[in-house]
Structures are given as C-alpha cells and as structure tokens.
Design a protein around this motif. Structure first.
Motif, PDB file in Angstrom:
ATOM      1  N   GLU A 106       0.823  -1.217   0.000  1.00 58.49           N
ATOM      2  CA  GLU A 106       0.000   0.000   0.000  1.00 58.49           C
ATOM      3  C   GLU A 106       0.853   1.261   0.000  1.00 58.49           C
ATOM      4  O   GLU A 106       1.969   1.265   0.521  1.00 58.49           O
ATOM      5  CB  GLU A 106      -0.896   0.024   1.242  1.00 58.49           C
ATOM      6  CG  GLU A 106      -1.977  -1.045   1.216  1.00 58.49           C
ATOM      7  CD  GLU A 106      -2.838  -1.008   2.464  1.00 58.49           C
ATOM      8  OE1 GLU A 106      -3.545  -0.011   2.662  1.00 58.49           O
ATOM      9  OE2 GLU A 106      -2.777  -1.983   3.233  1.00 58.49           O
ATOM     10  N   SER A 107       0.282   2.312  -0.537  1.00 60.94           N
ATOM     11  CA  SER A 107       0.980   3.605  -0.590  1.00 60.94           C
ATOM     12  C   SER A 107       1.040   4.242   0.802  1.00 60.94           C
ATOM     13  O   SER A 107       0.162   4.023   1.627  1.00 60.94           O
ATOM     14  CB  SER A 107       0.240   4.564  -1.514  1.00 60.94           C
ATOM     15  OG  SER A 107       0.294   4.089  -2.831  1.00 60.94           O
ATOM     16  N   VAL A 108       2.077   5.024   1.009  1.00 59.79           N
ATOM     17  CA  VAL A 108       2.157   5.818   2.236  1.00 59.79           C
ATOM     18  C   VAL A 108       2.332   7.292   1.871  1.00 59.79           C
ATOM     19  O   VAL A 108       2.873   7.625   0.820  1.00 59.79           O
ATOM     20  CB  VAL A 108       3.316   5.365   3.154  1.00 59.79           C
ATOM     21  CG1 VAL A 108       3.020   4.021   3.782  1.00 59.79           C
ATOM     22  CG2 VAL A 108       4.637   5.336   2.416  1.00 59.79           C
ATOM     23  N   ASP A 109       1.892   8.129   2.785  1.00 58.55           N
ATOM     24  CA  ASP A 109       1.961   9.575   2.551  1.00 58.55           C
ATOM     25  C   ASP A 109       3.339  10.071   2.975  1.00 58.55           C
ATOM     26  O   ASP A 109       3.474  10.776   3.965  1.00 58.55           O
ATOM     27  CB  ASP A 109       0.850  10.256   3.350  1.00 58.55           C
ATOM     28  CG  ASP A 109       0.772  11.747   3.063  1.00 58.55           C
ATOM     29  OD1 ASP A 109       1.446  12.208   2.125  1.00 58.55           O
ATOM     30  OD2 ASP A 109       0.041  12.441   3.782  1.00 58.55           O
ATOM     31  N   ILE A 110       4.328   9.704   2.194  1.00 55.02           N
ATOM     32  CA  ILE A 110       5.715   9.959   2.573  1.00 55.02           C
ATOM     33  C   ILE A 110       6.018  11.456   2.715  1.00 55.02           C
ATOM     34  O   ILE A 110       6.784  11.866   3.572  1.00 55.02           O
ATOM     35  CB  ILE A 110       6.685   9.271   1.565  1.00 55.02           C
ATOM     36  CG1 ILE A 110       8.145   9.664   1.805  1.00 55.02           C
ATOM     37  CG2 ILE A 110       6.323   9.526   0.136  1.00 55.02           C
ATOM     38  CD1 ILE A 110       8.714   9.097   3.055  1.00 55.02           C
ATOM     39  N   LEU A 111       5.403  12.273   1.876  1.00 53.62           N
ATOM     40  CA  LEU A 111       5.694  13.714   1.937  1.00 53.62           C
ATOM     41  C   LEU A 111       4.806  14.430   2.942  1.00 53.62           C
ATOM     42  O   LEU A 111       4.967  15.620   3.174  1.00 53.62           O
ATOM     43  CB  LEU A 111       5.478  14.359   0.561  1.00 53.62           C
ATOM     44  CG  LEU A 111       6.271  13.798  -0.610  1.00 53.62           C
ATOM     45  CD1 LEU A 111       5.993  14.628  -1.860  1.00 53.62           C
ATOM     46  CD2 LEU A 111       7.758  13.796  -0.328  1.00 53.62           C
ATOM     47  N   GLN A 112       3.857  13.691   3.544  1.00 58.00           N
ATOM     48  CA  GLN A 112       2.807  14.312   4.366  1.00 58.00           C
ATOM     49  C   GLN A 112       2.229  15.494   3.603  1.00 58.00           C
ATOM     50  O   GLN A 112       2.261  16.633   4.047  1.00 58.00           O
ATOM     51  CB  GLN A 112       3.375  14.702   5.724  1.00 58.00           C
ATOM     52  CG  GLN A 112       3.739  13.451   6.491  1.00 58.00           C
ATOM     53  CD  GLN A 112       4.474  13.718   7.772  1.00 58.00           C
ATOM     54  OE1 GLN A 112       5.355  14.575   7.833  1.00 58.00           O
ATOM     55  NE2 GLN A 112       4.123  12.972   8.795  1.00 58.00           N
ATOM     56  N   PHE A 113       1.740  15.134   2.450  1.00 60.01           N
ATOM     57  CA  PHE A 113       1.302  16.124   1.477  1.00 60.01           C
ATOM     58  C   PHE A 113       0.183  16.989   2.039  1.00 60.01           C
ATOM     59  O   PHE A 113      -0.888  16.513   2.377  1.00 60.01           O
ATOM     60  CB  PHE A 113       0.825  15.433   0.201  1.00 60.01           C
ATOM     61  CG  PHE A 113       0.827  16.340  -0.989  1.00 60.01           C
ATOM     62  CD1 PHE A 113       1.896  16.335  -1.874  1.00 60.01           C
ATOM     63  CD2 PHE A 113      -0.221  17.213  -1.226  1.00 60.01           C
ATOM     64  CE1 PHE A 113       1.919  17.174  -2.973  1.00 60.01           C
ATOM     65  CE2 PHE A 113      -0.200  18.059  -2.324  1.00 60.01           C
ATOM     66  CZ  PHE A 113       0.874  18.038  -3.190  1.00 60.01           C
ATOM     67  N   THR A 114       0.493  18.248   2.167  1.00 61.45           N
ATOM     68  CA  THR A 114      -0.507  19.176   2.661  1.00 61.45           C
ATOM     69  C   THR A 114      -0.998  19.989   1.478  1.00 61.45           C
ATOM     70  O   THR A 114      -0.210  20.493   0.700  1.00 61.45           O
ATOM     71  CB  THR A 114       0.112  20.129   3.687  1.00 61.45           C
ATOM     72  OG1 THR A 114       1.342  20.610   3.141  1.00 61.45           O
ATOM     73  CG2 THR A 114       0.366  19.422   4.991  1.00 61.45           C
TER      74      THR A 114
END
Lengths: 317, 343
Positions: A106-114
C-alpha cells in the motif's frame, strides 16, 4: 459514464435476474456467453445505480450486463469504456491461472502532502471505490500456452497514477519475469506520475525502465498495451518501450495534456490529435487492437516472439 | 535594467546607495569619512544578503532556480570545462538547440558533456524553446551517450529545464518515447555518469538525461515530478497557489537530500549562482571531479549494478506480507541484480 435516472433499480440485483425486460432478444443471448466473474464484481458506478448505460459516443442505450459481457465495449459503435483491472485480467488469462503478486502493498503519505486535500484521504476514498489497494494489479498467469507476467493498470484508482506502489509492483513483476524467463505484458491506463509522492513518483519512471532494460537484455518479449488514457509519466516510461506497442481504438495517448499544448503553443490541435489512430499514422504504435480481440492477438504475438526461447530450450540451452 | 527578485530588493537598494555614494563622494555624511561609509554599506549588504539567503522559502529558491541571469549549461561549458566542442543533431530529424552536447575536458579528464540549455534573451529563448527539449534533443543526447560509452568517455549531464516541450511536433515525433528509451538505455551505459540539476529539474524532461551513478543538485535548484504551477492548477485549482505546491512537493535540494533522492548538494556562492559565476563554477568543478574520480575506481559492471540498485531503492510503501507470484520457491532473483540472474 452516463446512467439514466428513470430506470432506478433496487440495489444488489446485478448478479440476479434483470428487473426490467431488456429491449432485444439479441442482448439476452449475450447474457449466457460468460459466467459472472466471482472474484471481481464489476465496479459500481457512483451515482445512481442503473440498469442501463448510454454510450458516450453513439448515444445508444444498452443494458449494463450487455456492456459488461462485451468487455465494456459499446456493441453498436465499438466505443471502449473504461474497464476495471480485475475484469480485464479475467478477460485475458486462462481461468484460475492468475496468481496476484504483492497484493498487500500500500501507498504511504511519505511527503505528508498538505494541500487542498490530503493524500491519505484520497487513498482511502479510492481503495473503497475500486476495491483495489493501488492503481495496478500484477501477477503471473497463463495466456494460451504461455505463462506471462501481467500488469494491468486501473484508471479508476486516482487516475491510474504511478507512485511508489505502482512502480514497485511493476518492477518486481518485471524482475520476476526476467528471473523466470517469462514475457511481460503491461496494460496501461494512467494520467501519469502521482503528484502526491513528488519526486519519488518521478523516480518510478527510471526504476521501471531499468528493470525492463535487463528484461530486454535477456531477450524476453515485452508487450505494451496502451488504453484510454496513457499519458505523461507513464507514457514517458515503461508504456513506451515495448517490443510491440499496441493500443485500444480511440485511446488518448501522449506526453503533455492537450490543454497544456494548446495554451503553450497558442495553436489549434490537429483533428484526432493524440489518439491511437493518430499515433498509428505517426509511427509510434504497431497495431490498434479492439478489446475483444486483445487476448487472441497477444497470444499470437507471443508465439512469434518466443520462437527464439523455444529453440534455445529445444537445444537444451 | 538589472533583473531582480522581490526578496533581493533590500540588497539592490543598498547596492544603489553604494553606487550613488561612489559617484558623488562629496555627498557622504559629515560624521564619518567616505571610506568608512563605503565599508559600512558594503558590510550592510553582506549582512542583509546573508540574512535573506538564510531564510529562503521553497518558492524563493524556485525563483532563484529560474533566474534569467543564472548560469546555464553553456556557461559552465566555458567555465567548468575546457576545450568544449559542440556536436549536433540526432541523425533522424533535426538538431535541438534546447539540449546541447559535446566533447570537453574536465580538468585532465576527457568527457562527454550534455545539458539542457535555456536562452539568455527573448530571441535566444525562442531558438532554445526556453530550455524545453524536443524529442530530437533526447535522441541526440542518446546518440552522443552511446558514442561516449563505446569509446569510454565518462558522461556529465547538466539539467536545467522546465520540462520537455509540450508542442504538436513533440507529440507527433513521440517525445515520451524518446525520454523512455533514454531511461532504459542510460541504465546500461558502462561509463560513469554524473548528473547535476543546475537550475530547474522539470519532471520527465529532466530525468530523460538524468539517469546517473551520482545525482548532484545545486543548492537553489529543484527537481520535481510536476511544476509547482501545474500541481497548483490541478490540486488547488489555482496556479497562484504555486508557492504552496512548491512547499508540499518537497522539491528543494535540501528536501530531496533528506528524502534520499539526490546524492549531494553543491553549495552556491552567497546570493545564488547568478551572483557569482566564477565561484559557482569552481565549486561545481570540484564536486564533479570528486564524484567522477570515485566512480572511476569501479569497473563498468560494478557501476551498472550500483546504478540499478540506486534507482531500485527509490519508493516508499508498506506491505504486510511479501509475495511475488512465481517466486515462492525460494527464488530470490527479485532481491538481486536482475542482470546477474538473467541469461
């Protein structure tokens, strides 16, 4: 996909008998052709649940089941509707021969994209609506007489965009094929690289092409099938380097989006620009293959491209 | 008139004050000597510059990366390298002035230099498509790189492009395919490759000459999957949200280094590369030589293996169980270098 509102039906009827008599007897005959796919029910459209679909191109009304049984191709004008990855796999491989790989990835929000919306909530939304974990399904299955490493993208999952999971699943698939001496077939449907993973997504272009470099070095065939749409980062990587590049009729294929080109160049785009037909004429793709013929054509191409391997095997090499 | 960035304004105002003073020495204040006042302003300029450049936002850095006075590939060809001799054409269709290449010397080392090239003024920018290469550019680059590989010349690639050109001709001649082929083929070139993002690292157009053993980035350069404006237009429905997108995408040199997506940051002189080309060239030259020398210690096949592993490792995801179909019988070829197990 347009769905008429006047033929509302009770939910959960798609696997049972139709609630409304279909218009022609001809369509009824089609129902019997193929058993319903148990593992992968057809994706439910968001709004509202209907029995009928209007063709986007010719406007003909058709019964949903008829459309499903025709692999989501309009029986009248041959318009190719989007088709879910699992449905497509079912239509390509021999029954029960497909073993899915890396299904838990599964994908993770590595950049903590805001931003306007969070990546995590987008992922949840699409996991729910597609019943997939990401935008590609990979695995090994049998097609005709060959075991093939098959990757099928699903445009329904966040526009089929390629982030780390799509890149990793495809790379593992290609590496497995190289190790096992199998051909690779990838059916693309994607708007491009996934913005939410920033430069990680961009690097998936190089990663997948790198794996294909070694697959090619092992003289194994790679067939790339472009479906509507195959654009940008996906087109600028694995989708464009097949030994054979095939496309479904009418598919949009290209690098830059047509609106970007229009605004950059301030010029009118030629008719049919960036369609499969346009690209056949301009020398990019080997053949346009309708969805219904895809399996037979792929199997037939493999019989030619595997000749070298088979001769080698016959010599005990 | 000198091009200025908004955040550079205080520096330029002080500079103007200094210039005025030098022009009219009689105007200096009576309490201090002329020399003292000049020194004081110079010190103030230096301090202000240090202050401003210590607190740049990602968007500020993107403006520096796009500064029209920023050194371009051909500036470095003359300052970092010697004897640069440009080679032209893809032998298929045309020569693309937006992507240049040629033979050059880096110190004593003979190399192939390739790089995207912007124009310094409107006329040159029209010729060079604002640094956006056409399919011909990528195909020329590959032709030259294959030649370099054949004759053992290391490859230095300098990247400064907003992206490959979004035009009708580019699509008709399949720019996506040209980039994709480069990605695949660069993975198999045995000579050392050092790529440096010197300004804009615009998506596939940058990566198309960017597959390398070592990827460096200048302090104020960026490398992104999409332009901040493009991202803002899609996710914020407003191109004006580009500064927000620039921050969210994490595309500055520092961000990319923290994420492990670049190997080394090449520092820029205070005030940015456009402020001091000689110093910038010296720093870039030193970084290129160090990296190239380190790569030369390995054999071609070692480099290929390391290069593959480098790109292989990019990607973050979670998985609860690892299972790749067809590999359940202890076949570990997915963990290794595919070339090693392949026939």
């Amino acid at each position: 996909m347009a769905t008429t509102s006047f033929t509302k039906k009770t939910l959960g009827l798609e696997n049972g008998e139709p609630a409304v008599t279909p218009p022609t007897t001809e369509t009824q005959a089609n129902f019997l052709k193929k058993p319903k796919l148990a593992a992968a029910p057809p994706r439910k459209r968001d709004i509202p649940e209907g029995l009928w679909t209007k063709c986007k191109k010719c406007g003909v009304m058709m019964y949903d089941k008829e459309l499903d049984d025709n692999l989501k191709v309009c029986p009248k004008c041959q318009y190719h509707f989007p088709i879910a990855a699992r449905e497509r796999i079912h239509a390509l491989v021999e029954t029960c021969s497909f073993e899915e790989s890396d299904a838990s990835m599964e994908s993770v929000d590595i950049l903590q994209f805001t931003g306007a919306s969070s990546y995590t909530s987008k992922l949840e939304q699409y996991k729910k609506s597609t019943k997939l974990k990401d935008a590609v399904c990979t695995g090994i299955g049998r097609m005709g007489k060959y075991r093939v490493a098959l990757g099928v993208m699903d445009f329904g999952f966040l526009g089929g965009s390629m982030g780390s999971v799509v890149g990793e699943r495809l790379t593992r698939l290609i590496e497995a094929a190289t190790g096992k001496g199998l051909p690779v077939i990838i059916i693309s449907a994607s708007g491009g690289a996934r913005m939410y993973e920033g430069t990680f997504s961009l690097m998936q272009l190089a990663k997948t092409c790198g794996a294909l470099a070694y697959h090619a070095k092992a003289k194994l065939p790679y067939l790339s099938v472009l479906t509507n749409p195959t654009m940008a980062g996906v087109m600028a990587s694995f989708a464009a380097v097949g030994d054979l590049i095939l496309a479904e009729p009418g598919a949009m294929i290209g690098f830059a989006g047509p609106r970007v080109i229009e605004s950059t160049t301030q010029s009118e785009l030629p008719p049919g620009f960036q369609t499969a037909e346009f690209l056949l004429e301009h020398g990019l793709i080997d053949a346009i293959v309708p969805r219904g013929e895809m399996k037979a054509r792929l199997c037939s191409y493999l019989e030619y491209l595997m000749v070298g391997r088979e001769q080698l095997a016959a010599l005990g090499g | 008139m000198k091009y200025q960035l908004d955040f550079e304004r205080p520096i330029l105002e002080l500079q103007r004050k200094l210039d005025d003073l030098k022009k009219h020495p009689e105007d200096h204040s009576l309490s201090v000597s002329f020399e003292e006042e000049v020194a004081a302003i110079e010190k103030k300029i230096e301090e202000t510059r240090r202050q401003i450049f210590a607190h740049l936002s990602p968007w500020d850095r993107i403006k520096i990366a796009r500064h029209p006075k920023r050194p371009f590939t051909l500036d470095y060809a003359e300052s970092v390298f010697t004897d640069f001799s440009e080679l032209h054409g893809d032998r298929l269709f045309a020569d693309d002035p937006a992507l240049v290449g040629g033979l050059a010397k880096l110190g004593e080392q003979k190399v192939l230099l390739i790089g995207t090239q912007k124009g310094r003024d409107t006329k040159e920018n029209i010729k060079r498509n604002f640094g956006s290469a056409m399919p011909e550019g990528y195909r020329k680059a590959l032709r030259l790189m294959k030649m370099a590989d054949k004759f053992g010349l290391p490859i230095i690639s300098l990247i400064d492009t907003p992206g490959a050109y979004p035009g009708i001709g580019a699509e008709e001649r399949h720019v996506a395919e040209a980039i994709a082929v480069n990605l695949r083929e660069m993975m198999l070139l045995e000579v050392p490759i050092v790529a440096t993002v010197i300004g804009e690292g615009g998506s596939g157009g940058a990566l198309g000459i960017g597959v390398a053993d070592r990827v460096l980035i200048l302090e104020n350069a960026y490398y992104s999957v999409i332009s901040p404006e493009g991202c803002a237009a899609i996710l914020w429905k407003d191109r004006a949200a580009a500064p927000k997108a620039a921050a969210a995408l994490r595309i500055t040199a520092k961000d990319l280094s923290e994420l492990g997506l670049v190997d080394e940051i090449v520092p820029e002189p205070l005030g940015g590369a456009h402020n001091n080309l000689p110093d910038m060239a010296q720093m870039l030259k030193a970084a290129l030589i160090t990296n190239l020398e380190a790569l030369k210690k390995h054999t071609g096949s070692e480099r290929l293996k390391m290069r593959y592993q480098k790109y292989r490792a990019y990607g973050r995801f979670v998985e609860t169980q690892k299972k790749t179909a067809g590999l359940e019988n202890g076949d570990s070829s997915t963990n290794g270098f595919p070339g090693a197990g392949a026939i």
